[in-house]
Design an enzyme around this catalytic site. Structure first.
Site, PDB file in Angstrom:
ATOM      1  N   GLU A 198      32.004  -4.781 -13.136  1.00  9.96           N
ATOM      2  CA  GLU A 198      32.132  -4.308 -11.564  1.00  9.96           C
ATOM      3  C   GLU A 198      32.537  -4.353 -10.473  1.00  9.96           C
ATOM      4  OE1 GLU A 198      30.317  -1.356 -11.997  1.00  9.96           O
ATOM      5  OE2 GLU A 198      29.477  -1.365 -13.998  1.00  9.96           O
ATOM      6  N   LYS A 212       6.000  -8.919 -10.787  1.00  5.83           N
ATOM      7  CA  LYS A 212       5.194  -7.302 -10.590  1.00  5.83           C
ATOM      8  C   LYS A 212       5.857  -6.373 -11.093  1.00  5.83           C
ATOM      9  CE  LYS A 212       1.364  -5.897  -7.384  1.00  5.83           C
ATOM     10  NZ  LYS A 212       0.829  -6.082  -5.869  1.00  5.83           N
ATOM     11  N   THR A 270      -0.632 -10.542  -5.205  1.00  9.15           N
ATOM     12  CA  THR A 270      -0.235 -10.346  -5.935  1.00  9.15           C
ATOM     13  C   THR A 270       1.354 -10.109  -5.548  1.00  9.15           C
ATOM     14  OG1 THR A 270      -1.768  -8.216  -6.348  1.00  9.15           O
ATOM     15  CG2 THR A 270      -2.013  -9.689  -7.739  1.00  9.15           C
ATOM     16  N   ASP A 271       1.518 -10.030  -4.220  1.00  6.40           N
ATOM     17  CA  ASP A 271       1.988  -9.195  -3.663  1.00  6.40           C
ATOM     18  C   ASP A 271       3.392 -10.046  -3.548  1.00  6.40           C
ATOM     19  OD1 ASP A 271       1.281  -6.481  -3.589  1.00  6.40           O
ATOM     20  OD2 ASP A 271       1.390  -7.166  -0.972  1.00  6.40           O
ATOM     21  N   TYR A 317      -9.629  -1.914  -0.679  1.00  6.66           N
ATOM     22  CA  TYR A 317     -10.028  -3.183   0.061  1.00  6.66           C
ATOM     23  C   TYR A 317      -9.094  -3.668   0.772  1.00  6.66           C
ATOM     24  CZ  TYR A 317      -6.513  -5.007  -3.412  1.00  6.66           C
ATOM     25  OH  TYR A 317      -5.578  -5.657  -3.619  1.00  6.66           O
ATOM     26  N   THR A 371      -5.590 -10.317  -3.084  1.00  3.89           N
ATOM     27  CA  THR A 371      -6.895  -9.446  -3.519  1.00  3.89           C
ATOM     28  C   THR A 371      -8.005 -10.140  -4.717  1.00  3.89           C
ATOM     29  OG1 THR A 371      -5.170  -7.921  -3.705  1.00  3.89           O
ATOM     30  CG2 THR A 371      -7.091  -7.975  -5.249  1.00  3.89           C
TER      31      THR A 371
END
Length: 357
Positions: free
Chosen positions: A314, A193, A120-121, A54, A40
């Protein structure tokens, strides 16, 4: 005539002196290389109101640099276009290519710091990979933006300026790979993110390492996990990364993804479970069977703000010979598992690595 000649000589000497002075000043500036990969921060929208709609990876690195003339005030900057892709399309081969180039540059005397522009992904994945495999104490800074440069209130320009400032700062050395966005300096190991539409998207559950105000860095803490020079992994020795897949588990989960990944040749499966990496009852025998095939089972949590998986909570991990991802989210657990499996498939060694990195 003599006065004119003498005047010209004085002017010539002044020009030479000024040239040497300019050269000396340039040499005093930190030498920062910007490696561009797309994303981006190199994106463009059709309209200034398009902050989330975009096309990524459109603007080349030379235009990114030219758009911020103030960079020349803080560093001597040069750029390289390594790739030009949206980060969700990056593959393991891209990581290796980028890592080897960063390693080459870090060894050079004429490089003081390195900045990587990124989408950013997968910023957090690439940054963590570099944190694990590049042996250097020089600053390596990964930077991205949440809005393209064509948008109102675009964040990429300031993010890149801050990233270069941090990369050129001697105080940034030996802190591991850093992610600089939204005026914050975060550790590549911790940051993730957290949202996809705001410029404050990247956060660490354990807090930022520091922040930048008007180009000046302020530091608050250091990363205590192993990284860069202290890492046992070396990008110069890694030829390929084993396949590691992530299986997301929620309510009504079944074994389809797990069995498919095993059949596809995965060397490890990251179980992205709820809470403490919990495993639904019907899945337990399936994961046991998969592990008997030599495939590592790594329990992680898909809790967004710091899923912390405790061993033998767990599930009896010692009994099943499974691994827990500690506080790493599933995507970072995949990166560490891929890097670690390039050197060992011993479960105890892999668990040690997850505790230390």
């Amino acid at each position: 005539m003599k006065r004119m000649t003498a005047g010209l000589r004085k002017c010539g000497m002044l020009v030479i002196a000024l040239s040497f002075s300019a050269l000396a000043m340039a040499q005093q500036k930190p030498q920062v290389v910007i490696l561009a990969t797309g994303g981006t921060i190199a994106g463009a929208g059709a309209d200034a109101t398009n902050s989330a709609t975009y096309q990524a990876a459109k603007v080349p690195v030379d235009k990114l640099i030219a758009g911020i003339p103030q960079l020349n005030d803080i560093a001597s900057v040069r750029g390289e276009q390594v790739f030009q892709v949206a980060s969700e399309s990056l593959r393991n081969d891209n990581l290796l290519t980028l890592g080897k180039r960063v390693s080459e540059l870090a060894k050079r005397d004429d490089v003081d710091g390195i900045v990587i522009t990124h989408g950013t992904d997968t910023t957090e994945e690439t940054a963590y990979f570099l944190n694990l495999v590049v042996h250097t104490d020089k600053p390596i800074v990964v930077v991205a933006s949440m809005r393209p440069g064509t948008a109102m209130s675009a964040d990429g320009t300031l993010n890149l300026f801050n990233a270069v400032s941090v990369a050129g700062n001697k105080e940034s050395r030996s802190r591991g790979v850093l992610v600089v966005m939204n005026d914050e300096i975060n550790s590549a190991r911790d940051v993730s993110k957290m949202i996809n539409i705001r410029p404050d998207a990247f956060k660490s559950p354990w807090g930022a390492l520091g922040m930048i105000v008007e180009g000046k860095s302020y530091w608050f803490r250091r990363l205590d996990k192993r990284h860069t020079n202290a890492s046992e992994f070396d990008i110069d020795k890694i030829k390929s990364l084993p396949l590691v897949e992530i299986a997301y588990a929620g309510g009504n989960v079944n074994d389809t993804a797990y069995r498919a990944f095993a059949q596809a040749g995965a060397k490890a499966i990251i179980h992205a479970g709820p809470g403490n990496g919990s495993v639904a009852g019907p899945l337990v025998p399936v994961l046991q069977d998969i592990h008997k095939q030599g495939i590592q089972i790594i329990r992680s949590s898909h809790v967004n703000a710091g899923g912390f998986v405790l061993r033998n909570a767990e599930q009896p991990d010692d009994k099943y010979d499974w691994i827990v991802a500690h506080d790493l989210n599933p995507q970072k657990a995949r990166i560490l598992a891929s890097v670690a499996l390039a050197t060992t498939n011993n479960t105890k060694e892999l668990q040690r690595i997850f505790w230390q990195y």
